[in-house]
Motif scaffolding. Structure first.
Motif, short mmCIF file in Angstrom:
data_model
loop_
_atom_site.label_atom_id
_atom_site.label_comp_id
_atom_site.label_asym_id
_atom_site.label_seq_id
_atom_site.Cartn_x
_atom_site.Cartn_y
_atom_site.Cartn_z
N HIS A 114 4.19 -15.67 0.29
CA HIS A 114 4.08 -14.46 -0.02
C HIS A 114 4.75 -14.52 -1.63
O HIS A 114 5.52 -14.71 -2.07
CB HIS A 114 3.87 -13.15 -0.12
N ALA A 116 4.53 -12.60 -3.70
CA ALA A 116 5.10 -10.92 -3.89
C ALA A 116 7.17 -10.87 -3.60
O ALA A 116 7.89 -10.22 -3.43
CB ALA A 116 4.92 -9.78 -3.87
N GLN A 132 7.95 -7.93 -11.95
CA GLN A 132 7.00 -7.75 -11.64
C GLN A 132 6.49 -6.32 -11.34
O GLN A 132 5.01 -5.51 -11.44
CB GLN A 132 6.60 -9.01 -10.28
N PHE A 136 2.90 -3.85 -12.49
CA PHE A 136 2.01 -2.84 -12.09
C PHE A 136 2.69 -1.44 -12.58
O PHE A 136 1.58 -1.08 -12.29
CB PHE A 136 2.98 -2.51 -10.52
N TYR A 141 -0.03 1.75 -11.43
CA TYR A 141 0.61 2.33 -9.93
C TYR A 141 2.57 2.80 -10.32
O TYR A 141 3.31 2.02 -10.26
CB TYR A 141 1.13 0.95 -9.32
N ASP A 218 4.85 -8.86 4.50
CA ASP A 218 4.22 -9.41 3.29
C ASP A 218 2.73 -9.32 3.26
O ASP A 218 2.07 -8.95 2.27
CB ASP A 218 4.57 -10.41 1.88
N HIS A 222 -0.39 -6.98 1.65
CA HIS A 222 -1.76 -7.77 1.04
C HIS A 222 -2.84 -7.86 1.72
O HIS A 222 -4.15 -7.48 0.71
CB HIS A 222 -0.93 -9.11 1.04
N ARG A 227 0.20 -3.26 -3.63
CA ARG A 227 0.92 -4.09 -4.19
C ARG A 227 2.74 -3.51 -4.07
O ARG A 227 2.80 -2.45 -3.72
CB ARG A 227 0.98 -3.46 -5.79
N VAL A 237 6.83 -0.85 -3.17
CA VAL A 237 5.31 -0.91 -2.73
C VAL A 237 5.40 0.18 -3.67
O VAL A 237 5.68 1.22 -3.73
CB VAL A 237 4.44 -0.38 -1.29
N CYS A 239 1.66 2.25 -5.42
CA CYS A 239 1.13 2.59 -5.52
C CYS A 239 0.30 3.29 -6.61
O CYS A 239 1.05 3.93 -7.57
CB CYS A 239 0.75 3.76 -4.71
N GLN A 240 -1.21 3.84 -6.44
CA GLN A 240 -1.48 4.36 -7.79
C GLN A 240 -1.54 6.15 -7.21
O GLN A 240 -1.67 6.87 -8.16
CB GLN A 240 -2.95 4.97 -7.98
#
Length: 388
Positions: A114, A116, A132, A136, A141, A218, A222, A227, A237, A239-240
């Motif tokens: 992946h 990521a 990266q 995000f 995120y 991974d 996905h 993300r 990981v 997240c929002q």
């Protein structure tokens, strides 16, 4: 268990690709990485003295299936106060064989990994992983599942590793070689201990096998739209919302259970970018991106070992100090690093230790008299000078 999202033809007849040029390139890579001798006490220099004969014998044994690796030499390195990380040091001959296998297998598995995943892959590094994660965060995120796999390298089931390799490799001799490396055992205090689980930390091929198994995690993340950024067994990981992070935690826990692994309850947590978290040696937060305390302590321990007051201050000491300073500065002094003040304090501390070596005492009078320029005249580097 399907470990990859796409199917590619299995690789056959890899044994035939074990050639003298491949083994020579593998030896050169082992030599560049240096490292101590294994239990056979054969150093890299000793192996190189009869390189042609050693490589010829290694090629023969690898191809006809008679190769058997030596047990690993156990060495413990300090991880943190009171805790040690066990390393398994293979013999030089075995490191060359592992590097040759890694060079055969890497091109096969690389297309399956992946985007990521950043650890131990060609043209990928820690800084790219951190950048990266920052991208995000900038995209919104800002809730973080900071995950830690409990004793990953020591508990990874051998059956899971072999299943992951066999899913893409059909050469029985290669599969047997990999299993031999995984089951070669360790020598600890003169006692042989067989290995029935885990992949040795210190083995050349171990990072590739780790990526191979965690590739399943991974692609599972996905598939559920998460993300994330992973560097070997260290991953976050992004997240929002907190609810999404809870869902990610459940998914990660379940997926790792399928792989025979567990999360560390003590080190795994859900936090935010505002509160901050540690990743790849950095404290990452909306306010700062600096060295984590553990990284700072390790740096100071290295410097302290080189600047013992009773020892003489000479050019060799300065050279060794500069190697430690340069390596730390080049890693942490990125364009988004905000710990310049930490570097400034560390520089002052280093100069103080160097002054103590010169005058054989600690004196505030010496500290005032001995200016920064005098340290520069000795050729001592400064961490702060590396800041962008």
């Amino acid at each position: 268990m399907a470990l990859f999202p796409i199917a590619i033809p299995k690789a056959h007849s890899l044994t035939g690709r074990i050639t003298r040029p491949l083994l020579l390139a593998a030896f050169k890579a082992v030599k560049r990485n240096r490292g101590a001798a294994g239990i056979d006490r054969v150093s890299i220099n000793m192996f190189e003295k009869n390189l042609a004969e050693n490589l010829a014998a290694l090629e023969r044994d690898l191809k006809d299936g008679s190769f058997n690796p030596f047990p690993l030499r156990r060495k413990f390195i300090l991880k943190e106060p009171g805790k040690f990380r066990p390393l398994g040091i293979p013999a030089v001959r075995d490191r060359v064989a592992q590097e040759a296998l890694r060079r055969l297998l890497q091109p096969i598995f690389e297309p399956l990994f992946h985007d990521a995943s950043f650890g131990f892959r060609p043209k990928r590094n820690c800084h790219q992983a951190l950048e990266q994660a920052l991208k995000f965060h900038e995209a919104g995120y800002r809730v973080v599942l900071d995950a830690d796999i409990k004793a990953f390298f020591d508990t990874l089931p051998l059956a899971i590793i072999m299943e992951a390799v066999a899913a893409q490799v059909a050469d029985g001799n290669i599969l047997r070689l990999i299993e031999k490396f995984l089951r070669c055992g360790v020598m600890e205090d003169g006692v042989f201990k067989p290995t029935t689980v885990g992949t040795p930390q210190g083995g050349v091929i171990s990072p590739l096998l780790a990526n191979l198994v965690l590739n399943h995690l991974d692609w599972r993340l996905h598939a559920h739209g998460f993300r994330f950024v992973r560097y070997a067994d260290d991953f976050v990981v992004l997240c929002q919302t907190h609810a999404q992070a809870e869902e990610a935690l459940t998914l990660v826990t379940h997926t790792l259970h399928e792989l025979g692994l567990t999360l560390s309850s003590e080190k795994t947590r859900i936090t935010t970018y505002g509160k901050g978290y540690t990743f790849l040696g950095f404290v990452m937060s909306s306010r700062s991106r600096r060295m984590r305390d553990k990284s700072q302590r390790k740096f100071q321990e290295k410097v302290a070992a080189l600047t013992v007051r009773s020892h003489n201050l000479d050019a060799q000491v300065i050279e060794k100090l500069n190697q430690v300073i340069r390596g730390t500065a080049l890693y942490f002094a990125t364009r988004w690093f905000t710990g310049r003040h930490v570097f400034r304090d560390l520089d002052a501390w280093i100069r103080r230790r160097v002054r103590c070596m010169k005058f054989k005492r600690f004196s505030y009078h010496d500290n005032r008299r001995w200016r920064v320029k005098q340290a520069e005249r000795l050729g001592l580097l400064s961490l702060e000078r590396f800041c962008l």
